[in-house]
Motif scaffolding. Structure first.
Motif, PDB file in Angstrom:
ATOM      1  N   VAL A 134       1.030  -1.364   0.139  1.00  0.00           N
ATOM      2  CA  VAL A 134       0.083   0.305   0.182  1.00  0.00           C
ATOM      3  C   VAL A 134       0.819   0.933  -0.221  1.00  0.00           C
ATOM      4  O   VAL A 134       0.612   2.468  -0.867  1.00  0.00           O
ATOM      5  CB  VAL A 134      -1.094  -0.139   0.857  1.00  0.00           C
ATOM      6  CG1 VAL A 134      -1.367   1.513   0.879  1.00  0.00           C
ATOM      7  CG2 VAL A 134      -1.941  -1.287   1.190  1.00  0.00           C
ATOM      8  N   VAL A 135       1.908   1.443   0.864  1.00  0.00           N
ATOM      9  CA  VAL A 135       3.495   2.092   0.558  1.00  0.00           C
ATOM     10  C   VAL A 135       3.591   2.224  -0.866  1.00  0.00           C
ATOM     11  O   VAL A 135       3.205   3.324  -0.870  1.00  0.00           O
ATOM     12  CB  VAL A 135       3.884   2.258   2.119  1.00  0.00           C
ATOM     13  CG1 VAL A 135       5.661   2.966   2.135  1.00  0.00           C
ATOM     14  CG2 VAL A 135       3.059   2.409   2.950  1.00  0.00           C
ATOM     15  N   ALA A 136       3.655   1.545  -1.566  1.00  0.00           N
ATOM     16  CA  ALA A 136       4.431   1.689  -2.049  1.00  0.00           C
ATOM     17  C   ALA A 136       3.574   1.947  -3.143  1.00  0.00           C
ATOM     18  O   ALA A 136       4.061   2.599  -4.149  1.00  0.00           O
ATOM     19  CB  ALA A 136       5.194   0.397  -2.749  1.00  0.00           C
ATOM     20  N   TRP A 137       2.457   2.098  -3.434  1.00  0.00           N
ATOM     21  CA  TRP A 137       1.083   2.254  -4.542  1.00  0.00           C
ATOM     22  C   TRP A 137       1.423   3.726  -4.247  1.00  0.00           C
ATOM     23  O   TRP A 137       1.054   4.275  -5.051  1.00  0.00           O
ATOM     24  CB  TRP A 137       0.564   1.492  -4.114  1.00  0.00           C
ATOM     25  CG  TRP A 137      -0.786   2.230  -4.806  1.00  0.00           C
ATOM     26  CD1 TRP A 137      -1.377   1.571  -6.074  1.00  0.00           C
ATOM     27  CD2 TRP A 137      -1.793   3.303  -4.668  1.00  0.00           C
ATOM     28  NE1 TRP A 137      -2.314   2.346  -7.231  1.00  0.00           N
ATOM     29  CE2 TRP A 137      -2.567   2.993  -5.617  1.00  0.00           C
ATOM     30  CE3 TRP A 137      -2.096   4.306  -3.818  1.00  0.00           C
ATOM     31  CZ2 TRP A 137      -3.657   4.630  -5.786  1.00  0.00           C
ATOM     32  CZ3 TRP A 137      -2.973   5.012  -3.614  1.00  0.00           C
ATOM     33  CH2 TRP A 137      -3.648   5.174  -4.925  1.00  0.00           C
ATOM     34  N   ALA A 138       1.027   3.768  -2.724  1.00  0.00           N
ATOM     35  CA  ALA A 138       0.766   5.916  -2.331  1.00  0.00           C
ATOM     36  C   ALA A 138       2.714   6.669  -2.881  1.00  0.00           C
ATOM     37  O   ALA A 138       2.192   7.674  -4.094  1.00  0.00           O
ATOM     38  CB  ALA A 138       0.826   5.896  -1.072  1.00  0.00           C
ATOM     39  N   LEU A 139       2.989   6.079  -2.831  1.00  0.00           N
ATOM     40  CA  LEU A 139       4.765   6.821  -3.315  1.00  0.00           C
ATOM     41  C   LEU A 139       5.034   6.525  -5.558  1.00  0.00           C
ATOM     42  O   LEU A 139       5.207   8.036  -5.850  1.00  0.00           O
ATOM     43  CB  LEU A 139       6.187   5.667  -3.071  1.00  0.00           C
ATOM     44  CG  LEU A 139       6.516   6.510  -1.171  1.00  0.00           C
ATOM     45  CD1 LEU A 139       7.360   5.409  -0.775  1.00  0.00           C
ATOM     46  CD2 LEU A 139       5.806   7.364  -0.909  1.00  0.00           C
TER      47      LEU A 139
ATOM     48  N   ASP B  44      -6.882  10.001  -0.347  1.00  0.00           N
ATOM     49  CA  ASP B  44      -6.545  10.553   0.775  1.00  0.00           C
ATOM     50  C   ASP B  44      -6.117   8.808   1.597  1.00  0.00           C
ATOM     51  O   ASP B  44      -5.790   7.668   1.137  1.00  0.00           O
ATOM     52  CB  ASP B  44      -8.090  11.127   1.670  1.00  0.00           C
ATOM     53  CG  ASP B  44      -9.153  10.678   1.129  1.00  0.00           C
ATOM     54  OD1 ASP B  44      -9.032   8.619   0.846  1.00  0.00           O
ATOM     55  OD2 ASP B  44     -10.240  10.563   1.226  1.00  0.00           O
ATOM     56  N   VAL B  45      -6.341   8.599   2.742  1.00  0.00           N
ATOM     57  CA  VAL B  45      -6.065   8.109   4.198  1.00  0.00           C
ATOM     58  C   VAL B  45      -6.899   6.882   4.080  1.00  0.00           C
ATOM     59  O   VAL B  45      -6.774   5.670   3.712  1.00  0.00           O
ATOM     60  CB  VAL B  45      -5.745   8.946   5.086  1.00  0.00           C
ATOM     61  CG1 VAL B  45      -5.448   7.321   5.709  1.00  0.00           C
ATOM     62  CG2 VAL B  45      -4.758   9.388   5.490  1.00  0.00           C
ATOM     63  N   GLU B  46      -8.390   6.833   3.611  1.00  0.00           N
ATOM     64  CA  GLU B  46      -9.148   6.472   2.930  1.00  0.00           C
ATOM     65  C   GLU B  46      -9.039   5.540   1.841  1.00  0.00           C
ATOM     66  O   GLU B  46      -9.700   4.199   2.214  1.00  0.00           O
ATOM     67  CB  GLU B  46     -11.160   6.916   3.131  1.00  0.00           C
ATOM     68  CG  GLU B  46     -11.641   7.336   4.446  1.00  0.00           C
ATOM     69  CD  GLU B  46     -10.870   8.728   4.868  1.00  0.00           C
ATOM     70  OE1 GLU B  46     -10.093   9.347   3.702  1.00  0.00           O
ATOM     71  OE2 GLU B  46     -11.034   8.742   6.275  1.00  0.00           O
ATOM     72  N   THR B  47      -8.210   6.090   1.634  1.00  0.00           N
ATOM     73  CA  THR B  47      -7.924   4.874  -0.109  1.00  0.00           C
ATOM     74  C   THR B  47      -7.212   3.970   0.552  1.00  0.00           C
ATOM     75  O   THR B  47      -7.093   3.377  -0.223  1.00  0.00           O
ATOM     76  CB  THR B  47      -7.678   6.156  -1.115  1.00  0.00           C
ATOM     77  OG1 THR B  47      -8.777   7.099  -1.988  1.00  0.00           O
ATOM     78  CG2 THR B  47      -7.296   5.812  -2.266  1.00  0.00           C
ATOM     79  N   LEU B  48      -6.308   4.700   0.887  1.00  0.00           N
ATOM     80  CA  LEU B  48      -5.459   3.313   1.310  1.00  0.00           C
ATOM     81  C   LEU B  48      -5.900   2.265   2.150  1.00  0.00           C
ATOM     82  O   LEU B  48      -5.273   1.200   2.222  1.00  0.00           O
ATOM     83  CB  LEU B  48      -4.041   4.225   2.354  1.00  0.00           C
ATOM     84  CG  LEU B  48      -3.683   5.673   1.154  1.00  0.00           C
ATOM     85  CD1 LEU B  48      -2.544   6.043   2.208  1.00  0.00           C
ATOM     86  CD2 LEU B  48      -2.464   5.385   0.342  1.00  0.00           C
TER      87      LEU B  48
ATOM     88  N   SER C 235     -10.550  -1.238   7.919  1.00  0.00           N
ATOM     89  CA  SER C 235     -10.857   0.009   8.277  1.00  0.00           C
ATOM     90  C   SER C 235     -10.010   1.237   8.194  1.00  0.00           C
ATOM     91  O   SER C 235      -8.889   0.618   8.963  1.00  0.00           O
ATOM     92  CB  SER C 235     -12.001  -0.197   9.148  1.00  0.00           C
ATOM     93  OG  SER C 235     -11.340  -0.602  10.941  1.00  0.00           O
ATOM     94  N   ARG C 236     -10.862   2.309   8.445  1.00  0.00           N
ATOM     95  CA  ARG C 236      -9.646   3.488   8.966  1.00  0.00           C
ATOM     96  C   ARG C 236      -9.340   3.389  10.501  1.00  0.00           C
ATOM     97  O   ARG C 236      -8.353   3.426  10.017  1.00  0.00           O
ATOM     98  CB  ARG C 236     -10.375   4.853   8.700  1.00  0.00           C
ATOM     99  CG  ARG C 236      -9.898   5.989   9.274  1.00  0.00           C
ATOM    100  CD  ARG C 236      -8.438   6.704   8.079  1.00  0.00           C
ATOM    101  NE  ARG C 236      -7.842   7.294   8.930  1.00  0.00           N
ATOM    102  CZ  ARG C 236      -7.569   9.067   8.482  1.00  0.00           C
ATOM    103  NH1 ARG C 236      -8.724   8.702   7.305  1.00  0.00           N
ATOM    104  NH2 ARG C 236      -7.156   9.785   9.094  1.00  0.00           N
ATOM    105  N   ARG C 237      -9.947   3.116  11.080  1.00  0.00           N
ATOM    106  CA  ARG C 237      -9.429   3.320  12.541  1.00  0.00           C
ATOM    107  C   ARG C 237      -8.117   1.757  12.832  1.00  0.00           C
ATOM    108  O   ARG C 237      -7.159   2.187  13.255  1.00  0.00           O
ATOM    109  CB  ARG C 237     -10.212   2.871  13.499  1.00  0.00           C
ATOM    110  CG  ARG C 237     -10.062   2.393  14.924  1.00  0.00           C
ATOM    111  CD  ARG C 237     -10.980   2.066  15.639  1.00  0.00           C
ATOM    112  NE  ARG C 237     -12.055   3.845  16.284  1.00  0.00           N
ATOM    113  CZ  ARG C 237     -12.671   4.207  16.785  1.00  0.00           C
ATOM    114  NH1 ARG C 237     -13.592   2.296  17.209  1.00  0.00           N
ATOM    115  NH2 ARG C 237     -14.016   4.797  16.666  1.00  0.00           N
TER     116      ARG C 237
END
Length: 438
Positions: free
Chosen positions: A237-242, A250-254, A261-263
């Motif tokens: 997920v982090v690699a995709w974000a970068l 936004d964070v919800e997408t990640l 869940s977001r929490r």
């Protein structure tokens, strides 16, 4: 940048035990520690500078284990005191720990817990934060350490609120700092807290350092990471974000990409990186904006769009908060410095005969040997605050951010050290002045 606890007055009101003295500072040294970090509190608190208007402290250098203590470069130190000296100190400083993955000696941890229970102020510089965490003194508290070790601290001690952006964190009776020079910042802060701005300013002049630095560790964060990013589901997920910083998400997408869940995502991300996912994402976008401002002719509005900011106003606000200047001013300053920097680089590539060195050739001789004794507690030299952030591989950006696969897992519940730390935390719940970080 520093974090000063709003609860500090309440914590500071705790009284020292009768045998302890406020002016006594004990520095706890271990074998394998870096000499630079170890020498910082010795220089700040161990030299009489009353002629310059700096009130005198009484320094007790204590060995946290049997000596002699070996330090960087193969030096051997013999501390004049042992753990018994900590019983007299109003402040105990742990300037470093030799390994971020190995447990400190139990006798030293017990001495730190006892000192804290008796009202002493406990300070951890750089990797010294790992010793404080192992003793249970950072549970439920904000803390920092060198940005390179922050993910490991957060993963090994998930109840510690690790903030890798801060130069130091003052939580009243427990204080921590980032690496090397930030240890000087925190020691000056302690002098300022004890004796006021004038005394701290006089000491800063003697040390030839700024009395108070602005900014945090953001500009030093290294995003170059190994290709192997580990099997943690958040790594992809982090690699995709970068890879997609140019898109607005936004964070919800990640969280959705991680099937959480977001929490749950927030909790998992913080436990692995020591940072909230929103702050991490903003930092990545600002770093990308830096690179574009340095390497392209895009307008600030275009840079904002290409870094995923919803508006140029958002870029300007976050950029100024993290780097202390506007995007336009940053670009102008960078371009003004670049010709001079390039000229200096060209001069360095010329030999004594005035001819350029062959690219890739490594000159011989001690002056060109860059190796240094490696140890887990030694931080790499930080770049100049105004130096450009190098363009790094996007694919390799998740593992070091997530702590990497080499990070040790939490100790099992059967671990005696863990049981001792948890027992201390439970007993500490009734001690006045304790609080959980917001």
């Amino acid at each position: 940048m520093s974090h000063d606890s709003t609860a500090a007055p309440e914590i500071a009101a705790r009284k020292l035990a009768g045998r302890r003295r406020k002016e006594i500072v004990a520095v706890l040294l271990f074998s394998g520690g870096p000499i630079f970090e170890s020498s910082i509190p010795l220089s700040v608190f161990g030299i009489d500078r009353q002629d310059a208007g700096v009130p005198r402290y009484r320094l007790l250098v204590s060995a946290g284990e049997d000596g002699p203590l070996r330090t960087t470069g193969g030096l051997e130190l013999t501390a004049p005191h042992g753990l018994e000296a900590i019983a007299r100190a109003g402040t105990v400083v742990v300037p470093a720990w030799r390994s971020i993955t190995s447990p400190p000696p139990q006798e030293a941890l017990e001495a730190l817990r006892r000192a804290h229970e008796e009202g002493a102020r406990i300070v951890g510089l750089c990797t010294g934060a790992f010793v404080l965490a192992a003793a249970g003194l950072l549970d439920g508290r904000p803390a920092t350490t060198h940005w390179m070790y922050a993910p490991t601290l957060a993963k090994r001690y998930p109840s510690v609120h690790v903030d890798p952006r801060e130069l130091f964190v003052d939580d009243g009776d427990v204080l921590t700092s980032a690496g090397t020079a930030a240890g000087i910042d925190l020691c000056l802060h302690i002098v300022r807290t004890d004796h006021g701005n004038e005394a701290a300013g006089a000491l800063a002049r003697r040390l030839v350092v700024p009395p108070r630095r602005t900014g945090g560790q953001e500009r030093y964060l290294d995003r170059s990471l190994p290709e192997e990013i580990g099997a943690d589901p958040l790594a992809e997920v982090v690699a995709w974000a970068l890879e997609h910083l140019h898109e607005q998400f936004d964070v919800e997408t990640l969280a959705a990409r991680a099937y959480m869940s977001r929490r749950t995502f927030d909790r998992r991300f913080r436990s692995l990186t020591g940072s909230a996912p929103l702050q991490w994402l903003i930092t990545q976008r600002v770093l990308q904006a830096q690179r574009l401002l340095e390497t392209s002719d895009y307008s600030v509005d275009e840079v904002a769009g290409r870094c995923g900011f919803r508006s140029p106003v958002a870029l300007r606000g976050h950029f100024r908060r993290q780097l202390g200047s506007s995007p336009a001013a940053y670009r102008a300053a960078y371009r003004a410095r670049r010709p001079q920097t390039e000229r200096h680089q060209a001069e360095r590539h010329q030999g004594s005969d005035g001819l350029p060195h062959t690219p890739g050739a490594v000159p011989s001789g001690p002056a060109h040997q860059h190796g240094h004794p490696g140890h887990p507690g030694q931080a790499p030299a930080a770049p100049h605050p105004d130096a450009p952030v190098p363009h790094q591989s996007r694919r390799t950006a998740a593992a070091s951010t997530l702590g990497g696969p080499s990070l040790a897992a939490s100790a099992s519940s059967a671990d005696p050290a863990r049981e001792a730390r948890e027992a201390y935390i439970q007993a500490r719940a009734s001690v006045p002045g304790q609080r959980s970080a917001p």
